[in-house]
Design a protein around this motif. Structure first.
Motif, mmCIF file in Angstrom:
data_model
loop_
_atom_site.group_PDB
_atom_site.id
_atom_site.type_symbol
_atom_site.label_atom_id
_atom_site.label_comp_id
_atom_site.label_asym_id
_atom_site.label_seq_id
_atom_site.Cartn_x
_atom_site.Cartn_y
_atom_site.Cartn_z
ATOM 1 N N ARG A 107 -17.523 4.343 -10.165
ATOM 2 C CA ARG A 107 -17.970 4.490 -8.773
ATOM 3 C C ARG A 107 -18.836 3.324 -8.320
ATOM 4 O O ARG A 107 -19.252 3.231 -7.180
ATOM 5 C CB ARG A 107 -18.681 5.815 -8.548
ATOM 6 N N ARG A 154 -7.926 0.360 -0.273
ATOM 7 C CA ARG A 154 -7.574 1.283 -1.361
ATOM 8 C C ARG A 154 -8.740 1.432 -2.351
ATOM 9 O O ARG A 154 -9.120 2.543 -2.740
ATOM 10 C CB ARG A 154 -6.346 0.775 -2.120
ATOM 11 N N LEU A 155 -9.299 0.291 -2.769
ATOM 12 C CA LEU A 155 -10.376 0.327 -3.761
ATOM 13 C C LEU A 155 -11.666 0.885 -3.175
ATOM 14 O O LEU A 155 -12.424 1.565 -3.865
ATOM 15 C CB LEU A 155 -10.599 -1.074 -4.341
ATOM 16 N N ASN A 163 -11.330 4.460 -3.401
ATOM 17 C CA ASN A 163 -11.572 4.904 -4.778
ATOM 18 C C ASN A 163 -13.060 5.057 -5.056
ATOM 19 O O ASN A 163 -13.494 6.021 -5.703
ATOM 20 C CB ASN A 163 -10.975 3.905 -5.769
ATOM 21 N N ARG A 184 -14.294 8.263 -3.601
ATOM 22 C CA ARG A 184 -13.805 9.433 -4.349
ATOM 23 C C ARG A 184 -14.469 9.533 -5.716
ATOM 24 O O ARG A 184 -14.823 10.630 -6.167
ATOM 25 C CB ARG A 184 -12.281 9.353 -4.499
ATOM 26 N N PHE A 185 -14.641 8.379 -6.379
ATOM 27 C CA PHE A 185 -15.296 8.404 -7.690
ATOM 28 C C PHE A 185 -16.744 8.881 -7.578
ATOM 29 O O PHE A 185 -17.253 9.549 -8.478
ATOM 30 C CB PHE A 185 -15.251 7.021 -8.339
#
Length: 449
Positions: A153, A219-220, A223, A226-227
């Motif tokens: 994260r 996209r990252l 992530n 979400r992480f």
């Protein structure tokens, strides 16, 4: 939405700081730190400037320091400069330049923060100019190094007293803002050297990936969000497992082997329990092998040891002065909370006799196999006191010795292959006594604390 509005919203959303707080800007002179200056100026925050000169790039390092000092003067903010020889410190600490620089930087930042907070009486934060691209690079680097969910994260907006209020913004957004505001900055030539892992990730790895996934940054960034939420759920689960598994005894963590074997997911739980003690993900197979190992087997990190001791895995400091269970892996001097124990192995001659005092014991070396365990006695412990053929509980032995409750708490025992061979400072076990056929002995000398 313009960058200034996004900046204000991000600060409010994450409750980073207020107009009443003191902000210490950690500035390099690069694009991101110059933009952070302008944003804090526009928002009229109470600011002071910190700059550390590592003296790694000779004239360029001096140029950067002079630039940041001039920048602080333009905003009429107090300026603090620290010069240090990072290369020399790297050799002394036996760490890489980048890691050494990070340690030096944040140690100094915190020292400044404490001093300025004390002098000003204000809540004080250190602000760094890490942005979204930095955070993506950090997450990718952690992934390749091997990490837990916290590494994936990336950086958080607040960690301790360090705040990162630009994590929402991409490098492209910062560049656009700087261009619009006609800001100037300096370029660090070392940022182009791909010998540094971060530069390789930035200039080669992510650039190549963007050719396949043009929207890679979005996209990252998704992530990372979400992480961060996944980590919150993950921490709740780990906290539950910690409560079920961990028995803390002084500076030692005791983990029951049978419960560990039934734990799902075992590797993740073990990683999170052991990571604070310096153990790496690559050591997990060795740690898991201890679940089926015999007493005395261990796995070590730089600071701690995981010892298989009967039905338990015992995590203790390798500095035995802090441990409650000491692994004795051969002759030598061992320091522990109860004092010092010197072990010597030597040939035995009958004519030398066996005169000993309370602090000395002589055992038949044929009956001793290393490693031994030095530990506090337990209620269920028993031994065969010298001269007796029947076993006796140590609790009853200590009562017969008229030991007070306080005295009992200070008693240690030496264990060899699940058998107590010496109640330290009191009596050896008859099974380990010297016999006429004995040719080699293990001498034990205890110096009380």
């Amino acid at each position: 939405m313009d960058l200034i509005t996004q900046f204000k919203n991000y600060i409010k959303q994450h409750d980073l700081f207020t107009q009443k707080d003191k902000l210490l800007l950690a500035l390099s002179g690069g694009l991101d730190s110059v933009v952070l200056c302008e944003l804090c100026h526009r928002c009229d925050f109470d600011v002071e400037v910190l700059h550390m000169n590592f003296q790694l790039r000779e004239a360029e390092s001096e140029r950067d320091a002079a630039f940041v000092e001039k920048l602080a003067q333009q905003y009429t903010w107090p300026f603090h400069l620290k010069k240090t020889q990072a290369a020399a410190e790297s050799e002394r600490l036996r760490k890489g330049i980048q890691e050494t620089a990070r340690l030096l930087r944040y140690d100094w930042f915190e020292a400044c923060r404490v001093d300025i907070a004390t002098a000003s009486g204000k809540r004080t934060w250190v602000l760094t100019a890490h942005h979204l691209d930095d955070n993506i690079e950090t997450s990718v680097m952690h992934f390749f190094r091997g990490t837990g969910i916290a590494g994936l994260r990336g950086m958080l907006p607040v960690q301790g007293n360090v705040v990162r209020p630009l994590l929402f913004a991409s490098r492209q957004q910062l560049q656009q803002f700087a261009k619009e505001q006609q800001l100037t900055w300096v370029e660090d030539s070392s940022n182009l050297l791909e010998t540094y892992a971060r530069n390789y990730v930035r200039h080669s790895l992510l650039t190549t990936a963007e050719r396949i996934y043009p929207d890679l940054q979005n996209r990252l960034a998704g992530n990372l969000a979400r992480f961060a939420e996944t980590e919150a759920l993950y921490k709740q689960a780990i906290a539950w497992h910690r409560k079920q598994l961990v028995e803390q005894k002084g500076n030692e963590m005791h983990l029951p082997v049978l419960k560990l074997k039934k734990t799902i997911p075992l590797q993740s739980v073990l990683y999170e329990l052991l990571q604070p003690y310096g153990f790496q993900a690559t050591q997990l197979p060795d740690v898991m092998s201890l679940l089926d190992a015999e007493t005395g087997r261990f796995v070590a990190s730089a600071t701690h040891r995981i010892l298989r001791n009967r039905a338990w895995l015992v995590v203790s400091p390798t500095d035995t002065i802090d441990a409650v269970t000491i692994l004795i892996d051969g002759p030598g001097l061992y320091t522990f909370p109860g004092g010092e124990l010197q072990l010597t192995e030597r040939e035995y001659r009958k004519e030398e006799g066996l005169e000993t005092d309370a602090t000395t014991a002589i055992l038949d070396a044929r009956k001793i196999s290393f490693p031994l365990l030095l530990r506090k006695w337990k209620t269920a412990d028993y031994f065969y006191p010298l001269g007796m053929r029947k076993k006796k509980k140590i609790a009853r032995f200590l009562i017969d010795q008229k030991k007070s409750k306080i005295d009992k708490e200070k008693i240690w025992v030496l264990e060899a292959q699940h058998r107590i061979c010496w109640v330290v400072g009191h009596r050896i076990d008859d099974r380990f006594r010297v016999l006429p056929a004995t040719s080699k002995v293990l001498g034990l000398k205890w110096k009380p604390a």
